[in-house]
Design a protein around this motif. Structure first.
Motif, PDB file in Angstrom:
ATOM      1  N   PRO A 243       0.726  -1.162   0.257  1.00 30.25           N
ATOM      2  CA  PRO A 243      -0.194   0.194  -0.112  1.00 30.25           C
ATOM      3  C   PRO A 243       0.839   1.168   0.124  1.00 30.25           C
ATOM      4  N   GLN A 244       2.041   1.208   0.188  1.00 25.70           N
ATOM      5  CA  GLN A 244       2.883   2.577   0.133  1.00 25.70           C
ATOM      6  C   GLN A 244       3.687   2.628  -0.633  1.00 25.70           C
ATOM      7  N   ASP A 245       3.863   1.614  -2.026  1.00 25.23           N
ATOM      8  CA  ASP A 245       4.748   1.562  -2.950  1.00 25.23           C
ATOM      9  C   ASP A 245       4.031   2.467  -4.069  1.00 25.23           C
ATOM     10  N   ARG A 246       4.004   4.479  -3.878  1.00 25.42           N
ATOM     11  CA  ARG A 246       3.554   5.000  -4.839  1.00 25.42           C
ATOM     12  C   ARG A 246       4.809   5.531  -5.875  1.00 25.42           C
ATOM     13  N   PRO A 247       3.854   6.200  -7.051  1.00 23.77           N
ATOM     14  CA  PRO A 247       4.593   7.652  -7.700  1.00 23.77           C
ATOM     15  C   PRO A 247       5.148   8.494  -6.371  1.00 23.77           C
ATOM     16  N   PRO A 248       5.742   9.325  -6.253  1.00 21.75           N
ATOM     17  CA  PRO A 248       6.527   9.183  -7.787  1.00 21.75           C
ATOM     18  C   PRO A 248       7.730   8.148  -7.749  1.00 21.75           C
ATOM     19  N   LYS A 249       7.902   7.528  -6.179  1.00 19.42           N
ATOM     20  CA  LYS A 249       8.905   6.726  -6.640  1.00 19.42           C
ATOM     21  C   LYS A 249       9.042   5.227  -7.220  1.00 19.42           C
ATOM     22  N   ASN A 250       7.832   4.728  -7.296  1.00 18.39           N
ATOM     23  CA  ASN A 250       7.736   3.756  -8.083  1.00 18.39           C
ATOM     24  C   ASN A 250       5.973   4.454  -9.223  1.00 18.39           C
ATOM     25  N   PRO A 251       6.658   4.626 -10.195  1.00 13.50           N
ATOM     26  CA  PRO A 251       5.164   4.775 -10.976  1.00 13.50           C
ATOM     27  C   PRO A 251       3.927   4.086 -10.935  1.00 13.50           C
ATOM     28  N   ASP A 252       4.766   2.694 -11.460  1.00 12.10           N
ATOM     29  CA  ASP A 252       4.108   1.502 -11.138  1.00 12.10           C
ATOM     30  C   ASP A 252       3.526   1.017 -10.525  1.00 12.10           C
ATOM     31  N   GLY A 253       2.694   1.395  -9.010  1.00 11.23           N
ATOM     32  CA  GLY A 253       3.662   1.330  -7.761  1.00 11.23           C
ATOM     33  C   GLY A 253       1.571   0.604  -7.976  1.00 11.23           C
ATOM     34  N   VAL A 254       1.158   0.818  -6.154  1.00 14.46           N
ATOM     35  CA  VAL A 254       0.163   0.346  -6.176  1.00 14.46           C
ATOM     36  C   VAL A 254      -1.141   1.001  -6.855  1.00 14.46           C
ATOM     37  N   VAL A 255      -0.845   2.433  -6.749  1.00 10.69           N
ATOM     38  CA  VAL A 255      -2.152   3.447  -7.255  1.00 10.69           C
ATOM     39  C   VAL A 255      -1.234   3.942  -8.409  1.00 10.69           C
ATOM     40  N   LYS A 256      -1.021   4.202  -9.809  1.00 13.46           N
ATOM     41  CA  LYS A 256      -0.171   4.001 -10.813  1.00 13.46           C
ATOM     42  C   LYS A 256       0.087   6.034 -10.881  1.00 13.46           C
ATOM     43  N   SER A 257       0.807   6.164 -11.646  1.00 13.54           N
ATOM     44  CA  SER A 257       0.589   6.898 -11.988  1.00 13.54           C
ATOM     45  C   SER A 257       1.301   6.825 -14.000  1.00 13.54           C
ATOM     46  N   HIS A 258       2.566   5.686 -13.878  1.00 11.39           N
ATOM     47  CA  HIS A 258       2.302   5.096 -16.067  1.00 11.39           C
ATOM     48  C   HIS A 258       2.301   4.062 -16.014  1.00 11.39           C
TER      49      HIS A 258
ATOM     50  N   VAL B 163      -0.822   7.545 -17.309  1.00 15.35           N
ATOM     51  CA  VAL B 163      -2.455   6.957 -16.943  1.00 15.35           C
ATOM     52  C   VAL B 163      -3.218   8.234 -16.667  1.00 15.35           C
ATOM     53  N   TYR B 164      -2.942   9.170 -16.169  1.00 18.15           N
ATOM     54  CA  TYR B 164      -3.879  10.199 -15.476  1.00 18.15           C
ATOM     55  C   TYR B 164      -3.656  11.793 -16.772  1.00 18.15           C
ATOM     56  N   SER B 165      -4.208  12.171 -16.978  1.00 15.61           N
ATOM     57  CA  SER B 165      -4.229  14.000 -17.762  1.00 15.61           C
ATOM     58  C   SER B 165      -3.067  14.367 -17.109  1.00 15.61           C
ATOM     59  N   ASN B 166      -2.743  14.016 -15.399  1.00 14.39           N
ATOM     60  CA  ASN B 166      -2.232  14.673 -15.290  1.00 14.39           C
ATOM     61  C   ASN B 166      -0.699  14.629 -14.839  1.00 14.39           C
ATOM     62  N   GLY B 167      -0.538  12.999 -15.714  1.00 18.16           N
ATOM     63  CA  GLY B 167       0.888  12.589 -15.970  1.00 18.16           C
ATOM     64  C   GLY B 167       1.747  12.559 -14.466  1.00 18.16           C
ATOM     65  N   SER B 168       0.788  12.764 -13.557  1.00  8.37           N
ATOM     66  CA  SER B 168       1.515  12.306 -12.166  1.00  8.37           C
ATOM     67  C   SER B 168       0.593  11.261 -11.073  1.00  8.37           C
ATOM     68  N   GLY B 169      -0.794  11.288 -11.421  1.00  5.67           N
ATOM     69  CA  GLY B 169      -1.689  10.099 -10.958  1.00  5.67           C
ATOM     70  C   GLY B 169      -2.141  10.821 -10.281  1.00  5.67           C
ATOM     71  N   PRO B 170      -3.548  10.447  -8.998  1.00  3.98           N
ATOM     72  CA  PRO B 170      -4.426  10.947  -8.603  1.00  3.98           C
ATOM     73  C   PRO B 170      -4.206  11.816  -6.994  1.00  3.98           C
ATOM     74  N   SER B 171      -4.535  12.735  -6.481  1.00  2.00           N
ATOM     75  CA  SER B 171      -4.126  13.167  -5.460  1.00  2.00           C
ATOM     76  C   SER B 171      -3.822  11.966  -3.685  1.00  2.00           C
ATOM     77  N   GLU B 172      -3.468  12.310  -2.858  1.00  2.00           N
ATOM     78  CA  GLU B 172      -3.486  11.595  -2.321  1.00  2.00           C
ATOM     79  C   GLU B 172      -4.844  11.447  -1.152  1.00  2.00           C
ATOM     80  N   ARG B 173      -5.865  12.510  -1.127  1.00  2.00           N
ATOM     81  CA  ARG B 173      -7.526  11.814  -0.934  1.00  2.00           C
ATOM     82  C   ARG B 173      -7.977  11.151  -1.919  1.00  2.00           C
ATOM     83  N   LEU B 174      -7.454  10.781  -3.113  1.00  2.00           N
ATOM     84  CA  LEU B 174      -8.284   9.983  -4.311  1.00  2.00           C
ATOM     85  C   LEU B 174      -6.930   8.928  -3.988  1.00  2.00           C
ATOM     86  N   THR B 175      -5.965   8.821  -3.774  1.00  2.00           N
ATOM     87  CA  THR B 175      -5.808   7.590  -3.560  1.00  2.00           C
ATOM     88  C   THR B 175      -5.543   6.825  -2.575  1.00  2.00           C
ATOM     89  N   SER B 176      -6.045   7.306  -1.440  1.00  2.00           N
ATOM     90  CA  SER B 176      -6.950   6.983  -0.185  1.00  2.00           C
ATOM     91  C   SER B 176      -7.730   6.085  -0.472  1.00  2.00           C
TER      92      SER B 176
END
Length: 253
Positions: A69-84, A91-104
């Protein structure tokens, strides 16, 4: 009907984009398809033939149930909730993935319930083996430990023997080789995958766990697969399903 004492987990076979992020996801249908384990539900789901089956409908590119659950972007773009995706596509239009709130929100809605179900079923005394069922690209994607290399027909991951005793692993390997009419050398152990977060986390108690990876060339080859429509001949999926069923029944024959 005999019910096999097996728990099946199929975490990456879904393709649904949750409503919480549907207006933010920019990845194409093809990119989402390539990032997941397409058609694994059709291949691995043995229904009432086994004690338990768990499968996720959420797309792996949105929530990866086989990550910590702690394996996340930007350290890992292919983590639990991905940016890439695993092929490096955003994956997302902003290029960086969902916010912390949305990730939760995503983790609470889709990730933690799946693992809670696995923990509960893992304590069922009738379960004698758990298989975490996946597919793998025929050629490893850029983020993989074997990037650019060709893969075997199967890989059985047990964290180098930690999560499954050698006699049971050998029996599973032999059963797969017989059911799929391939050589033992076509079924590698812990290469290229040793077993991910699900195997590592749930395979520490009484129940042996094995991460099963099937090469997608067995059904995404052009003789069965139409890339334009992302469809596979149903007869081919049915054949692979029957072969997998045959393999697991061999373990208790």
């Amino acid at each position: 009907m005999t019910v096999l004492p097996i728990l099946l987990s199929i975490p990456h076979g879904g393709s649904e984009i949750p409503a919480e992020v549907s207006d933010l996801v920019s990845a194409s249908r093809e990119e989402l398809f390539d990032d997941g384990d397409p058609f694994t539900q059709e291949i691995y789901d043995l229904g009432t033939e086994v004690a338990w089956v768990f499968k996720a409908d959420v797309a792996r590119a949105v929530v990866d149930l086989n990550r910590a659950p702690q394996d996340r972007p930007p350290k890992n773009p292919d983590g639990v909730v991905k940016s890439h995706t695993c092929f490096g596509r955003p994956v997302y239009s902003n290029g960086s993935g969902p916010s912390e709130r949305l990730t939760s929100v995503l983790l609470q809605c889709y990730y933690y319930p799946y693992h809670a179900d696995l923990r509960a079923a893992n304590s069922d005394r009738q379960v004698l083996l758990a298989l975490d069922c996946h597919s793998m690209a025929a050629t490893a994607p850029p983020v993989a430990p074997d990037a650019g290399e060709s893969r075997p027909l199967f890989c059985l991951g047990t964290r180098d023997g930690v999560t499954c005793p050698p006699n049971l692993l050998a029996a599973l390997r032999e059963a797969l080789a017989m059911a799929f009419e391939c050589g033992m050398s076509d079924i590698r152990l812990d290469d290229p995958f040793k077993g991910g977060y699900i195997t590592r986390t749930h395979g520490v108690g009484r129940v042996p766990w094995v991460q099963v990876e099937m090469n997608r060339s067995l059904y995404l080859d052009p003789q069965w697969f139409d890339r334009a429509t992302l469809t596979v001949e149903r007869a081919r999926l049915a054949e692979l399903h029957a072969r997998f069923s045959n393999a697991v029944f061999r373990l208790w024959s």
